[in-house]
Scaffold this motif. Structure first.
Motif, short mmCIF file in Angstrom:
data_model
loop_
_atom_site.label_atom_id
_atom_site.label_comp_id
_atom_site.label_asym_id
_atom_site.label_seq_id
_atom_site.Cartn_x
_atom_site.Cartn_y
_atom_site.Cartn_z
N HIS A 8 6.15 5.05 -2.10
CA HIS A 8 4.85 5.11 -2.78
C HIS A 8 4.81 6.25 -3.78
O HIS A 8 5.65 7.14 -3.76
CB HIS A 8 3.68 5.22 -1.79
CG HIS A 8 3.66 6.47 -0.95
ND1 HIS A 8 4.26 6.56 0.27
CD2 HIS A 8 3.10 7.68 -1.17
CE1 HIS A 8 4.06 7.76 0.78
NE2 HIS A 8 3.36 8.48 -0.08
N GLN A 55 -0.52 5.19 -3.55
CA GLN A 55 -1.28 5.86 -2.48
C GLN A 55 -2.36 6.72 -3.13
O GLN A 55 -2.04 7.67 -3.85
CB GLN A 55 -0.34 6.73 -1.64
CG GLN A 55 -1.04 7.51 -0.54
CD GLN A 55 -0.08 8.47 0.15
OE1 GLN A 55 0.50 9.33 -0.49
NE2 GLN A 55 0.11 8.29 1.44
N HIS A 79 2.50 13.30 -5.74
CA HIS A 79 3.87 13.33 -5.19
C HIS A 79 4.53 11.96 -5.31
O HIS A 79 3.88 10.94 -5.53
CB HIS A 79 3.87 13.79 -3.73
CG HIS A 79 3.16 12.88 -2.78
ND1 HIS A 79 1.82 12.99 -2.50
CD2 HIS A 79 3.60 11.83 -2.04
CE1 HIS A 79 1.47 12.05 -1.62
NE2 HIS A 79 2.54 11.33 -1.33
N GLU A 129 8.09 13.48 -1.08
CA GLU A 129 7.82 13.16 0.33
C GLU A 129 8.90 12.22 0.82
O GLU A 129 9.22 11.23 0.15
CB GLU A 129 6.44 12.48 0.44
CG GLU A 129 6.08 12.02 1.85
CD GLU A 129 4.76 11.25 1.90
OE1 GLU A 129 4.06 11.19 0.87
OE2 GLU A 129 4.46 10.71 2.97
CO CO Z 1 2.37 10.20 0.41
#
Ligand code: CO
Length: 137
Positions: A8, A55, A79, A129
């Motif tokens: 994502h 997201q 991110h 991430e």
């Molecule tokens: Co995330």
């Protein structure tokens, strides 16, 4: 480690309902999951697009990582999340390479996933991430 998907792209927003309505109106896409993730201090919505998600993150308080990000940088890209098959292996390989880890031990993310963040100073200003998805999903 092997990155097998861009899981994502995380976007910080002030108002999750308003952002979801913009995504629906402009791009005709809808969230598949929406949940509060206390461990990260956010309410998040996951909008599937192809094999990945957008997201959207709304902070639960101003005094949270995403709350502080919004205060200093405003809304926008927060991110980039890569799916990995083994998050412990990924973290130890990154540590060997001198990466600055925000999380040395995985923590709980949405969708029952285990996640860990790698500091943006490691990759030209991009917060990364790592996501190890639950086998239930
Ligand atoms: Co995330």
């Amino acid at each position: 480690m092997r990155l097998y998907n861009v899981d994502h792209v995380g976007i910080a927003v002030f108002d999750l309902d308003a952002a979801l309505s913009d995504y629906e109106r402009l791009y005709g896409v809808f969230p598949l999951y929406r949940e509060t993730v206390e461990a990260q201090g956010v309410e998040e919505a996951m909008i599937p697009v192809g094999g990945s998600f957008v997201q959207l993150l709304q902070p639960l308080s101003a005094d949270s990582p995403v709350g502080r990000f919004l205060a200093s940088r405003g809304e926008g890209l927060h991110h980039l999340a890569f799916a990995v098959d083994d998050i412990e292996v990924a973290l130890s390989e990154l540590a060997e390479q001198g990466a600055r880890l925000v999380d040395t031990v995985p923590r709980s993310g949405g969708r029952g996933a285990r996640i860990a963040f790698v500091h943006p100073s490691t990759l030209g200003g991009t917060l990364v991430e790592l996501v190890e998805l639950s086998h239930d999903h």
